[in-house]
Design an enzyme around this catalytic site. Structure first.
Site, PDB file in Angstrom:
ATOM      1  N   ASP A   1      62.652  62.093   3.015  1.00 45.36           N
ATOM      2  CA  ASP A   1      61.935  60.832   2.786  1.00 45.36           C
ATOM      3  C   ASP A   1      62.005  59.872   3.967  1.00 45.36           C
ATOM      4  O   ASP A   1      61.966  58.650   3.796  1.00 45.36           O
ATOM      5  CB  ASP A   1      62.452  60.126   1.515  1.00 45.36           C
ATOM      6  CG  ASP A   1      62.328  61.007   0.290  1.00 45.36           C
ATOM      7  OD1 ASP A   1      61.372  61.806   0.241  1.00 45.36           O
ATOM      8  OD2 ASP A   1      63.177  60.894  -0.606  1.00 45.36           O
TER       9      ASP A   1
ATOM     10  N   LYS B   1      58.125  61.408   7.159  1.00 45.00           N
ATOM     11  CA  LYS B   1      57.523  62.527   7.909  1.00 45.00           C
ATOM     12  C   LYS B   1      56.014  62.609   7.677  1.00 45.00           C
ATOM     13  O   LYS B   1      55.249  62.860   8.599  1.00 45.00           O
ATOM     14  CB  LYS B   1      58.163  63.862   7.467  1.00 45.00           C
ATOM     15  CG  LYS B   1      59.645  63.942   7.719  1.00 45.00           C
ATOM     16  CD  LYS B   1      60.238  65.209   7.131  1.00 45.00           C
ATOM     17  CE  LYS B   1      60.205  65.281   5.621  1.00 45.00           C
ATOM     18  NZ  LYS B   1      61.050  64.296   4.909  1.00 45.00           N
TER      19      LYS B   1
ATOM     20  N   GLY C   1      57.658  65.203  -1.193  1.00 46.33           N
ATOM     21  CA  GLY C   1      56.634  64.211  -1.510  1.00 46.33           C
ATOM     22  C   GLY C   1      56.368  63.446  -0.224  1.00 46.33           C
ATOM     23  O   GLY C   1      57.232  62.715   0.234  1.00 46.33           O
ATOM     24  N   HIS C   2      55.233  63.685   0.379  1.00 45.88           N
ATOM     25  CA  HIS C   2      54.919  63.077   1.678  1.00 45.88           C
ATOM     26  C   HIS C   2      53.798  62.061   1.494  1.00 45.88           C
ATOM     27  O   HIS C   2      52.702  62.410   1.038  1.00 45.88           O
ATOM     28  CB  HIS C   2      54.531  64.166   2.689  1.00 45.88           C
ATOM     29  CG  HIS C   2      55.673  65.087   3.007  1.00 45.88           C
ATOM     30  ND1 HIS C   2      55.560  66.144   3.886  1.00 45.88           N
ATOM     31  CD2 HIS C   2      56.964  65.092   2.581  1.00 45.88           C
ATOM     32  CE1 HIS C   2      56.736  66.754   3.966  1.00 45.88           C
ATOM     33  NE2 HIS C   2      57.591  66.147   3.178  1.00 45.88           N
TER      34      HIS C   2
ATOM     35  N   GLN D   1      61.918  67.892   3.421  1.00 47.05           N
ATOM     36  CA  GLN D   1      63.328  67.514   3.238  1.00 47.05           C
ATOM     37  C   GLN D   1      63.894  67.015   4.584  1.00 47.05           C
ATOM     38  O   GLN D   1      63.136  66.516   5.386  1.00 47.05           O
ATOM     39  CB  GLN D   1      64.141  68.686   2.666  1.00 47.05           C
ATOM     40  CG  GLN D   1      63.807  69.049   1.225  1.00 47.05           C
ATOM     41  CD  GLN D   1      62.574  69.923   1.092  1.00 47.05           C
ATOM     42  OE1 GLN D   1      62.474  70.964   1.714  1.00 47.05           O
ATOM     43  NE2 GLN D   1      61.631  69.513   0.277  1.00 47.05           N
TER      44      GLN D   1
HETATM   45  P1  GDP Z   1      58.555  61.824   3.654  1.00 48.17           P
HETATM   46  O1  GDP Z   1      58.988  62.644   2.490  1.00 48.17           O
HETATM   47  O2  GDP Z   1      59.471  61.976   4.818  1.00 48.17           O
HETATM   48  O3  GDP Z   1      57.126  62.062   4.040  1.00 48.17           O
HETATM   49  O4  GDP Z   1      58.668  60.302   3.199  1.00 48.17           O
HETATM   50  P2  GDP Z   1      58.167  59.690   1.787  1.00 48.17           P
HETATM   51  O5  GDP Z   1      56.697  59.593   1.810  1.00 48.17           O
HETATM   52  O6  GDP Z   1      58.799  60.394   0.659  1.00 48.17           O
HETATM   53  O7  GDP Z   1      58.869  58.265   1.834  1.00 48.17           O
HETATM   54  C1  GDP Z   1      58.623  57.363   2.847  1.00 48.17           C
HETATM   55  C2  GDP Z   1      58.081  56.064   2.214  1.00 48.17           C
HETATM   56  O8  GDP Z   1      58.118  55.030   3.160  1.00 48.17           O
HETATM   57  C3  GDP Z   1      56.634  56.183   1.799  1.00 48.17           C
HETATM   58  O9  GDP Z   1      56.426  55.358   0.694  1.00 48.17           O
HETATM   59  C4  GDP Z   1      55.878  55.647   3.017  1.00 48.17           C
HETATM   60  O10 GDP Z   1      54.601  55.114   2.684  1.00 48.17           O
HETATM   61  C5  GDP Z   1      56.804  54.559   3.471  1.00 48.17           C
HETATM   62  N1  GDP Z   1      56.830  54.291   4.908  1.00 48.17           N
HETATM   63  C6  GDP Z   1      56.716  55.141   5.948  1.00 48.17           C
HETATM   64  N2  GDP Z   1      56.912  54.503   7.118  1.00 48.17           N
HETATM   65  C7  GDP Z   1      57.154  53.210   6.807  1.00 48.17           C
HETATM   66  C8  GDP Z   1      57.475  52.050   7.576  1.00 48.17           C
HETATM   67  O11 GDP Z   1      57.587  52.085   8.804  1.00 48.17           O
HETATM   68  N3  GDP Z   1      57.688  50.889   6.893  1.00 48.17           N
HETATM   69  C9  GDP Z   1      57.590  50.813   5.539  1.00 48.17           C
HETATM   70  N4  GDP Z   1      57.822  49.645   4.970  1.00 48.17           N
HETATM   71  N5  GDP Z   1      57.294  51.889   4.787  1.00 48.17           N
HETATM   72  C10 GDP Z   1      57.100  53.075   5.419  1.00 48.17           C
HETATM   73  P1  IMO Z   2      60.714  65.261   1.318  1.00 51.96           P
HETATM   74  O1  IMO Z   2      59.989  66.396   2.014  1.00 51.96           O
HETATM   75  C1  IMO Z   2      64.390  63.882  -0.577  1.00 51.96           C
HETATM   76  C2  IMO Z   2      66.714  66.863  -2.795  1.00 51.96           C
HETATM   77  C3  IMO Z   2      66.814  66.719  -4.292  1.00 51.96           C
HETATM   78  C4  IMO Z   2      68.201  67.302  -4.526  1.00 51.96           C
HETATM   79  C5  IMO Z   2      68.265  68.442  -3.517  1.00 51.96           C
HETATM   80  C6  IMO Z   2      67.947  69.797  -4.086  1.00 51.96           C
HETATM   81  O2  IMO Z   2      59.864  64.373   0.523  1.00 51.96           O
HETATM   82  O3  IMO Z   2      61.604  64.568   2.287  1.00 51.96           O
HETATM   83  P2  IMO Z   2      65.664  70.951  -4.850  1.00 51.96           P
HETATM   84  O4  IMO Z   2      64.675  70.557  -5.892  1.00 51.96           O
HETATM   85  O5  IMO Z   2      65.109  71.042  -3.484  1.00 51.96           O
HETATM   86  O6  IMO Z   2      66.440  72.178  -5.219  1.00 51.96           O
HETATM   87  O7  IMO Z   2      66.752  69.745  -4.857  1.00 51.96           O
HETATM   88  O8  IMO Z   2      67.320  68.106  -2.512  1.00 51.96           O
HETATM   89  N1  IMO Z   2      65.333  66.910  -2.256  1.00 51.96           N
HETATM   90  C7  IMO Z   2      64.765  65.911  -1.580  1.00 51.96           C
HETATM   91  N2  IMO Z   2      65.216  64.654  -1.303  1.00 51.96           N
HETATM   92  N3  IMO Z   2      63.190  64.289  -0.113  1.00 51.96           N
HETATM   93  C8  IMO Z   2      62.746  65.542  -0.342  1.00 51.96           C
HETATM   94  O9  IMO Z   2      61.633  66.026   0.231  1.00 51.96           O
HETATM   95  C9  IMO Z   2      63.513  66.394  -1.151  1.00 51.96           C
HETATM   96  N4  IMO Z   2      63.362  67.653  -1.605  1.00 51.96           N
HETATM   97  C10 IMO Z   2      64.483  67.958  -2.269  1.00 51.96           C
HETATM   98  O10 IMO Z   2      66.730  65.364  -4.680  1.00 51.96           O
HETATM   99  O11 IMO Z   2      69.176  66.361  -4.157  1.00 51.96           O
HETATM  100 MG    MG Z   3      59.420  62.401   0.466  1.00 51.83          MG
END
Ligand code: GDP
Ligand code: IMO
Ligand code: MG
Length: 435
Positions: free
Chosen positions: A20, A23, A47-48, A231
């Site tokens: 999270d 990416k 979840g991206h 991840q």
């Molecule tokens: P990922 O799994 O690495 O793609 O990240 P996620 O999408 O799960 O979580 C990142 C969250 O931060 C999302 O809600 C993005 O919209 C948000 N986000 C990304 N970059 C920034 C930033 O520079 N500032 C803020 N405030 N939010 C950001």
């Molecule tokens: P993105 O790509 C954050 C965590 C789960 C749990 C552990 C194992 O959005 O960064 P799993 O279902 O993979 O067997 O769970 O990994 N986890 C993540 N945490 N971002 C993710 O993906 C994750 N994918 C799995 O919360 O701790």
């Molecule tokens: Mg994510």
């Protein structure tokens, strides 16, 4: 005449923390420069989030390049595919006006399929573990990778061939059902219950399924390729906080194995890190803040899981975690995201090492027993009050922000190529063009 071939850099983007990191946003942005985006591991546990023109898109399986017309998006062999979710995501993307040409999405015939018994096993095992649970996403990720390694998995190439799929499913259910019933105390699956819907999913997905390694070989000299990790490094099955990890290698080395290209094809590895740290699920997190600062980060940063909606645990930036990420991924550059979230704090803390039994550890310990006993050693720095989301150049950042960035760079020995100051595609400060 200049006969030198044009340089076509191929870049890997991975998470440097516990996932999270942002990416999805970064991959979407970098896609402006590339022709192909490949997901190489994980599944719909990811979840991206992409925010473009004020519209939010959350992708779980489809690569984050999909909002760019004409870019090929590949679900590589290292990914585990839930066909139902994949179809749902394709439908959603199409309804939003993207993926106008089906040929822009490719799914590896070698990718393993997540089936209903994988999800049930995942959930039942977590229930049995009670307080000691991993906190998985319940998407069947671990059980599917287990079957792959145990050589009993069903691959996309099998799913799209009804007779082969029927044969493989019968064989596997003969083993899974007693396990589900007798060991986990769950309900077994009837053959038809799975076959009927999954054979249809296979039919609908068959137009995307092919040998994607072969496709990549055909285009690799002519096109720029971005490899999208899911991840993060501390969730890597080998290098993460085992056993509180996911079931795949999340580090850059797996970009090659998970997509079927050789390491000689890779020109750079970009790590993505938040300006602080978050984690979803159980497991050690030395810099976690269970106080009002942690609560503030969660609120300001909207730190709720993009897949499960769970509140993310929040804490200070941890340089031990990041140094480890620099090393095991061979990072050539770093992107720092969510710097805007830190505005308004008088003082910030950066963890520079761990105190353990009277000594200071500078490297991530491999044992979680040790990690659980570690106390973070902090360096305190000045914070800043100004909002950052409108800033587009390094020089316009408050001096304290500039110092925070330079301190991280210096401590890690890796160049910051970009700073993200908001969720939208254009809320960035570019420090170096990696292409
Ligand atoms: P990922 O799994 O690495 O793609 O990240 P996620 O999408 O799960 O979580 C990142 C969250 O931060 C999302 O809600 C993005 O919209 C948000 N986000 C990304 N970059 C920034 C930033 O520079 N500032 C803020 N405030 N939010 C950001
Ligand atoms: P993105 O790509 C954050 C965590 C789960 C749990 C552990 C194992 O959005 O960064 P799993 O279902 O993979 O067997 O769970 O990994 N986890 C993540 N945490 N971002 C993710 O993906 C994750 N994918 C799995 O919360 O701790
Ligand atoms: Mg994510």
């Amino acid at each position: 005449m200049n006969c030198a071939p044009t340089f076509m850099p191929n870049i890997i983007v991975i998470g440097a923390q516990w996932g999270d990191e942002g990416k999805g946003k970064i991959v979407d942005l970098f896609t402006e420069e590339v022709d192909v985006v490949v997901r190489f591991q994980g599944g719909n546990n990811a979840g991206h989030t992409l925010v473009v023109d004020g519209r939010k898109t959350v992708l779980h399986l489809i690569p984050s390049g999909i909002l760019h017309r004409g870019v090929k998006c590949i679900i590589g062999n290292g990914v585990v595919v839930d066909p139902e979710i994949c179809l749902q995501e394709i439908d959603e993307i199409k309804a939003a006006g993207y993926l106008k040409n089906d040929r822009d999405l490719l799914i590896s015939e070698h990718a393993h399929v997540i089936l209903p018994y994988h999800k049930r096993i995942d959930v039942l095992r977590e229930q049995r573990m009670g307080a000691g649970k991993i906190g998985t996403t319940g998407r069947g990720i671990g059980p599917t990778y287990e079957d792959k390694v145990a050589r009993v998995g069903i691959r996309m190439g099998d799913l799209i061939r009804p007779e082969l799929f029927a044969k493989r499913l019968r064989e596997v259910l003969a083993e899974k059902n007693p396990y589900l019933e007798k060991i986990l105390g769950g309900t077994p699956f009837g053959f038809d219950e799975i076959y009927e819907s999954y054979v249809n999913y296979g039919k609908r997905l068959s137009c995307y399924v092919q040998d994607t390694s072969l496709y990549l070989q055909q285009v690799i000299k002519k096109k720029k390729i971005l490899f999208e990790g899911a991840q993060g490094t501390s969730l890597d099955v080998d290098y993460g906080t085992y056993p509180f990890v996911t079931s795949s290698n999340t580090i850059s080395g797996n970009a090659c194995a998970g997509s079927g290209v050789g390491p000689t094809a890779i020109d750079g590895v970009i790590g993505v890190s938040k300006a602080y740290t978050t984690r979803v699920g159980s497991g050690p997190f030395p810099t976690e803040l269970n106080d009002e600062v942690g609560e503030r980060l969660r609120k300001q940063g909207a730190e709720f899981g993009a897949t499960t909606g769970r509140p993310r645990r929040c804490g200070w930036l941890d340089l031990v975690v990041l140094r480890h990420a620099v090393r095991v991924n061979g990072l050539t550059g770093l992107v720092l995201t969510k710097l805007d979230v830190l505005s308004g704090l008088d003082r910030l803390k950066i963890c520079t090492g761990y105190r353990w039994k009277g000594s200071i550890l500078k490297e991530m310990p491999s044992s979680i027993e040790v990690l659980n006993e570690c106390e973070p050693v902090y360096q305190e720095v000045k914070g800043w009050q100004e909002p950052l989301s409108g800033i587009r150049s390094f020089k316009k950042l408050p001096v304290a922000t500039q110092k925070y960035i330079r301190k991280i760079e210096l401590a890690l020995g890796v160049k910051l190529v970009m700073v993200s100051v908001g969720p939208s595609r254009d809320e960035n400060i570019v420090l170096k063009n990696i292409f």
